[in-house]
Design a protein around this motif. Structure first.
Motif, PDB file in Angstrom:
ATOM      1  N   ILE A  51      25.105  65.574   9.745  1.00  0.00           N
ATOM      2  CA  ILE A  51      23.660  65.548   9.873  1.00  0.00           C
ATOM      3  C   ILE A  51      23.420  67.096   9.642  1.00  0.00           C
ATOM      4  O   ILE A  51      23.875  67.781  10.088  1.00  0.00           O
ATOM      5  CB  ILE A  51      23.284  65.117  11.314  1.00  0.00           C
ATOM      6  N   GLU A  52      22.418  67.188   8.818  1.00  0.00           N
ATOM      7  CA  GLU A  52      22.054  68.557   8.383  1.00  0.00           C
ATOM      8  C   GLU A  52      20.463  68.813   8.705  1.00  0.00           C
ATOM      9  O   GLU A  52      19.758  67.911   8.625  1.00  0.00           O
ATOM     10  CB  GLU A  52      21.921  68.839   6.959  1.00  0.00           C
ATOM     11  N   ILE A  53      20.275  70.113   9.294  1.00  0.00           N
ATOM     12  CA  ILE A  53      18.871  70.404   9.738  1.00  0.00           C
ATOM     13  C   ILE A  53      18.633  71.656   9.055  1.00  0.00           C
ATOM     14  O   ILE A  53      19.190  72.482   9.041  1.00  0.00           O
ATOM     15  CB  ILE A  53      18.811  70.655  11.460  1.00  0.00           C
ATOM     16  N   PHE A  54      17.267  71.451   8.309  1.00  0.00           N
ATOM     17  CA  PHE A  54      16.791  72.763   7.619  1.00  0.00           C
ATOM     18  C   PHE A  54      15.565  73.423   8.308  1.00  0.00           C
ATOM     19  O   PHE A  54      14.523  72.534   8.264  1.00  0.00           O
ATOM     20  CB  PHE A  54      16.476  72.134   6.211  1.00  0.00           C
ATOM     21  N   THR A  55      15.616  74.198   8.772  1.00  0.00           N
ATOM     22  CA  THR A  55      14.538  75.067   9.471  1.00  0.00           C
ATOM     23  C   THR A  55      14.688  76.405   9.325  1.00  0.00           C
ATOM     24  O   THR A  55      14.963  76.920   8.175  1.00  0.00           O
ATOM     25  CB  THR A  55      14.725  74.624  11.213  1.00  0.00           C
ATOM     26  N   ASN A  56      13.894  77.165  10.180  1.00  0.00           N
ATOM     27  CA  ASN A  56      13.961  78.567  10.126  1.00  0.00           C
ATOM     28  C   ASN A  56      13.970  79.380  11.440  1.00  0.00           C
ATOM     29  O   ASN A  56      14.069  78.835  12.608  1.00  0.00           O
ATOM     30  CB  ASN A  56      12.492  79.131   9.264  1.00  0.00           C
ATOM     31  N   GLU A  57      14.069  80.955  11.423  1.00  0.00           N
ATOM     32  CA  GLU A  57      14.405  81.582  12.525  1.00  0.00           C
ATOM     33  C   GLU A  57      13.331  81.325  13.523  1.00  0.00           C
ATOM     34  O   GLU A  57      13.587  81.685  14.881  1.00  0.00           O
ATOM     35  CB  GLU A  57      14.410  83.068  12.177  1.00  0.00           C
TER      36      GLU A  57
ATOM     37  N   VAL B 148      26.095  76.744  12.124  1.00  0.00           N
ATOM     38  CA  VAL B 148      24.802  77.107  11.737  1.00  0.00           C
ATOM     39  C   VAL B 148      24.965  78.317  10.819  1.00  0.00           C
ATOM     40  O   VAL B 148      25.635  79.349  10.890  1.00  0.00           O
ATOM     41  CB  VAL B 148      24.237  77.780  13.047  1.00  0.00           C
ATOM     42  N   PHE B 149      24.063  78.174   9.638  1.00  0.00           N
ATOM     43  CA  PHE B 149      24.221  79.155   8.556  1.00  0.00           C
ATOM     44  C   PHE B 149      22.891  79.844   8.323  1.00  0.00           C
ATOM     45  O   PHE B 149      21.728  79.091   8.436  1.00  0.00           O
ATOM     46  CB  PHE B 149      24.571  78.291   7.217  1.00  0.00           C
ATOM     47  N   ARG B 150      22.705  80.906   8.173  1.00  0.00           N
ATOM     48  CA  ARG B 150      21.409  81.774   7.901  1.00  0.00           C
ATOM     49  C   ARG B 150      21.432  82.082   6.505  1.00  0.00           C
ATOM     50  O   ARG B 150      22.064  82.684   5.857  1.00  0.00           O
ATOM     51  CB  ARG B 150      21.453  82.999   8.804  1.00  0.00           C
TER      52      ARG B 150
ATOM     53  N   ARG C 279      15.309  91.175   0.980  1.00  0.00           N
ATOM     54  CA  ARG C 279      15.392  92.506   0.283  1.00  0.00           C
ATOM     55  C   ARG C 279      15.123  93.628   0.973  1.00  0.00           C
ATOM     56  O   ARG C 279      14.362  93.632   1.923  1.00  0.00           O
ATOM     57  CB  ARG C 279      14.339  92.308  -0.826  1.00  0.00           C
ATOM     58  N   LEU C 280      15.857  94.596   0.838  1.00  0.00           N
ATOM     59  CA  LEU C 280      15.904  95.820   1.509  1.00  0.00           C
ATOM     60  C   LEU C 280      14.288  96.603   1.540  1.00  0.00           C
ATOM     61  O   LEU C 280      13.788  97.098   2.542  1.00  0.00           O
ATOM     62  CB  LEU C 280      16.627  96.896   1.145  1.00  0.00           C
ATOM     63  N   GLU C 281      13.652  96.434   0.257  1.00  0.00           N
ATOM     64  CA  GLU C 281      12.488  97.027   0.320  1.00  0.00           C
ATOM     65  C   GLU C 281      11.408  96.483   0.903  1.00  0.00           C
ATOM     66  O   GLU C 281      10.100  96.800   1.094  1.00  0.00           O
ATOM     67  CB  GLU C 281      11.914  97.523  -1.342  1.00  0.00           C
ATOM     68  N   VAL C 282      11.612  94.963   1.529  1.00  0.00           N
ATOM     69  CA  VAL C 282      10.712  94.197   2.053  1.00  0.00           C
ATOM     70  C   VAL C 282      11.234  93.756   3.494  1.00  0.00           C
ATOM     71  O   VAL C 282      12.285  93.308   3.484  1.00  0.00           O
ATOM     72  CB  VAL C 282      10.313  93.093   1.305  1.00  0.00           C
ATOM     73  N   LEU C 283      10.503  94.060   4.587  1.00  0.00           N
ATOM     74  CA  LEU C 283      10.945  93.868   5.706  1.00  0.00           C
ATOM     75  C   LEU C 283      11.168  92.193   5.797  1.00  0.00           C
ATOM     76  O   LEU C 283      10.219  91.377   5.769  1.00  0.00           O
ATOM     77  CB  LEU C 283       9.790  94.050   6.973  1.00  0.00           C
ATOM     78  N   SER C 284      12.548  92.081   6.264  1.00  0.00           N
ATOM     79  CA  SER C 284      12.765  90.399   6.285  1.00  0.00           C
ATOM     80  C   SER C 284      12.115  90.013   7.537  1.00  0.00           C
ATOM     81  O   SER C 284      12.029  90.360   8.577  1.00  0.00           O
ATOM     82  CB  SER C 284      14.307  90.223   6.466  1.00  0.00           C
ATOM     83  N   PHE C 285      11.634  88.577   7.384  1.00  0.00           N
ATOM     84  CA  PHE C 285      11.163  87.850   8.536  1.00  0.00           C
ATOM     85  C   PHE C 285      11.523  86.106   8.283  1.00  0.00           C
ATOM     86  O   PHE C 285      11.343  85.792   7.159  1.00  0.00           O
ATOM     87  CB  PHE C 285       9.792  87.919   8.526  1.00  0.00           C
ATOM     88  N   ASN C 286      11.528  85.577   9.358  1.00  0.00           N
ATOM     89  CA  ASN C 286      11.631  84.141   9.299  1.00  0.00           C
ATOM     90  C   ASN C 286      12.629  83.537   8.195  1.00  0.00           C
ATOM     91  O   ASN C 286      12.124  82.586   7.529  1.00  0.00           O
ATOM     92  CB  ASN C 286      10.180  83.472   9.296  1.00  0.00           C
ATOM     93  N   LEU C 287      13.696  84.042   8.302  1.00  0.00           N
ATOM     94  CA  LEU C 287      14.765  83.511   7.483  1.00  0.00           C
ATOM     95  C   LEU C 287      15.280  82.182   7.415  1.00  0.00           C
ATOM     96  O   LEU C 287      14.886  81.502   8.694  1.00  0.00           O
ATOM     97  CB  LEU C 287      15.951  84.402   7.403  1.00  0.00           C
ATOM     98  N   PRO C 288      15.437  81.427   6.358  1.00  0.00           N
ATOM     99  CA  PRO C 288      15.955  79.829   6.612  1.00  0.00           C
ATOM    100  C   PRO C 288      17.260  79.693   7.426  1.00  0.00           C
ATOM    101  O   PRO C 288      18.157  80.555   7.385  1.00  0.00           O
ATOM    102  CB  PRO C 288      15.879  79.497   5.157  1.00  0.00           C
ATOM    103  N   ILE C 289      17.079  78.679   8.075  1.00  0.00           N
ATOM    104  CA  ILE C 289      18.318  78.201   9.005  1.00  0.00           C
ATOM    105  C   ILE C 289      18.941  76.891   8.680  1.00  0.00           C
ATOM    106  O   ILE C 289      17.920  75.934   8.571  1.00  0.00           O
ATOM    107  CB  ILE C 289      18.065  78.249  10.471  1.00  0.00           C
ATOM    108  N   ARG C 290      20.119  76.657   8.285  1.00  0.00           N
ATOM    109  CA  ARG C 290      20.671  75.358   7.976  1.00  0.00           C
ATOM    110  C   ARG C 290      21.636  75.054   9.114  1.00  0.00           C
ATOM    111  O   ARG C 290      22.445  75.882   9.421  1.00  0.00           O
ATOM    112  CB  ARG C 290      21.280  75.506   6.595  1.00  0.00           C
ATOM    113  N   ILE C 291      21.622  73.990   9.654  1.00  0.00           N
ATOM    114  CA  ILE C 291      22.597  73.494  10.869  1.00  0.00           C
ATOM    115  C   ILE C 291      23.243  72.286  10.325  1.00  0.00           C
ATOM    116  O   ILE C 291      22.516  71.462  10.049  1.00  0.00           O
ATOM    117  CB  ILE C 291      21.666  73.410  12.145  1.00  0.00           C
TER     118      ILE C 291
END
Length: 425
Positions: free
Chosen positions: A7-13, A41-43, A58-70
């Motif tokens: 069972i896989e769940i594709f969501t975000n932070e 859980v994979f980020r 990317r370092l030059e852009v503040l990271s946000f709401n990265l994808p999460i796979r469970i």
């Protein structure tokens, strides 16, 4: 080959369920089912979703709401059960299922989860007493408790010692263990309390107190208890104040709550190579006697045996019943002379009538026949479950034909279960 599902769940932070990250909620949900499932859980480091929002690492852009796979890997037969509870948890995301052919599945036992801290398991805000109080007050507090150890604190609430049942008997002169004292005649209780009232707690307590910080790993506390042969530990906070008590009972309740059904695992062809059973740890030196054995031969054996039990068996060795000191007390309760003899462990001369009664009453007449038993093949976690539910400190073990094999105790269960956990680490 084994029939499994993933069972896989594709969501975000940012996705939440009742204020918690979905990944945390899913892990807790799957863990609580106690089934043969693994959850991972994979980020991701970048991605986009249906709204067109782009997440980047990317370092030059503040990271946000990265994808999460469970990913949840489990036997196919359990998939519907898991899916039924997952949908309400995932308010934002995709749930997918696909078949998985598994070559083998091996599960290692853990006794209790290693992430647990003492504070997660201890009994908080326990009763306590100060050293200058009468010892009788400590005894009365213990009589009303399920525990057999009472922390002693100073004026600041810091532990300085512990009063145990053994202290009350060995240093305080208590004639019987507390469980028996509650069942004895009122006069016996009053006499015992009057004698203890003349002693102060500091005269009989075990000191200094061996303590453990509440934020220490539970495994560290168990290690200390086993090394020092302690049944309980006072727990302190960061400034040394009494915060709780950790007992073997607390640990066993945790094991009972956390352990999965290992027999169900094996029924699903899941290998559990390090599973220990009661047959590995039982005490085979427990006295077993025929039903016609006179009880005057049993009293000294029960009083001098640390298991405080005698098994009654037939000619083929099949278990008929068990006798403990509480059974002897029940037999003697209407008889003041008999109670006095039991209190003194038959050290005093017996009257003619009592001596005749002791010699002509048999084990079969006073034994308990309703005592729970376990087979040698039962996992130690299951034995713990039965002992906690039935409030037992000893558990007789029989083979497949009902023949008595020995006893298991709380101490042997804790040593074996935790020893197995240490070996894995």
């Amino acid at each position: 080959m084994l029939d499994y599902k993933t069972i896989e769940i594709f969501t975000n932070e940012e996705a939440r369920h009742q204020g918690r990250p979905i990944a945390d909620a899913v892990i807790q949900y799957v863990r609580g089912l106690k089934i043969a499932a693994r959850c991972m859980v994979f980020r991701g480091i970048a991605g986009c979703d249906e709204s067109g929002e782009v997440a980047t690492g990317r370092l030059e852009v503040l990271s946000f709401n990265l994808p999460i796979r469970i990913a949840i890997v489990l036997p196919a037969a359990a998939a519907d059960q898991v899916l039924a509870g997952l949908d309400p948890l995932v308010g934002s995301g995709i749930i997918a299922v696909h078949d998985l052919t598994v070559v083998s599945h091996k599960a290692a036992t853990a006794f209790f989860p290693r992430q647990l801290a003492v504070r997660d398991v201890m009994t908080a805000s326990p009763a306590s007493i100060t050293a200058e109080r009468p010892a009788s007050e400590a005894a009365r507090l213990l009589l009303s408790s399920i525990f057999t150890g009472l922390p002693v604190v100073d004026g600041k609430g810091c532990p300085v010692g512990v009063v145990t049942q053994g202290d009350l008997i060995g240093r305080g002169g208590l004639p019987l263990r507390l469980g028996l004292l509650t069942e004895s005649a009122r006069a016996g209780i009053d006499a015992a309390m009057a004698a203890l009232a003349r002693r102060r707690v500091e005269e009989i307590m075990t000191a200094p107190a061996v303590t453990i910080d509440s934020d220490r790993p539970l495994a560290e506390a168990v290690e200390l208890m086993l090394a020092r042969q302690l049944k309980r530990l006072p727990v302190v906070d960061k400034i040394g104040h009494l915060a709780g008590m950790l007992s073997r009972l607390d640990i066993f309740k945790t094991v009972m709550r956390e352990a999965p059904d290992w027999n169900a695992f094996r029924a699903q062809n899941i290998a559990v190579p390090d599973l220990r059973t009661v047959g590995d740890i039982l005490r085979r030196d427990t006295l077993a006697v025929p039903a016609d054995t006179p009880i005057d031969r049993l009293i000294p054996a029960i009083n001098t045996n640390d298991l405080q039990r005698v098994a009654v068996v037939d000619a083929d060795g099949k278990l008929l019943g068990m006798i403990a000191d509480s059974d002897l007390l029940g037999y003697f309760k209407p008889d003041p002379e008999g109670l006095h003899a039991l209190f003194s462990r038959l050290a005093l001369p017996l009257g003619k009538d009592l001596a005749h009664r002791l010699a002509n009453t048999t084990a079969g007449e006073i034994m308990r026949t309703d005592h729970p038993t376990v087979r040698e093949t039962v996992a130690i976690e299951e034995a713990i479950r039965l002992m906690i539910e039935q409030r037992l400190k000893r558990l007789p073990v029989v083979d497949d034909n009902g023949r008595f094999q020995g006893m298991v105790s709380r101490d042997s269960l804790l040593r074996t279960g935790f020893g197995q956990m240490r070996h894995r680490v």
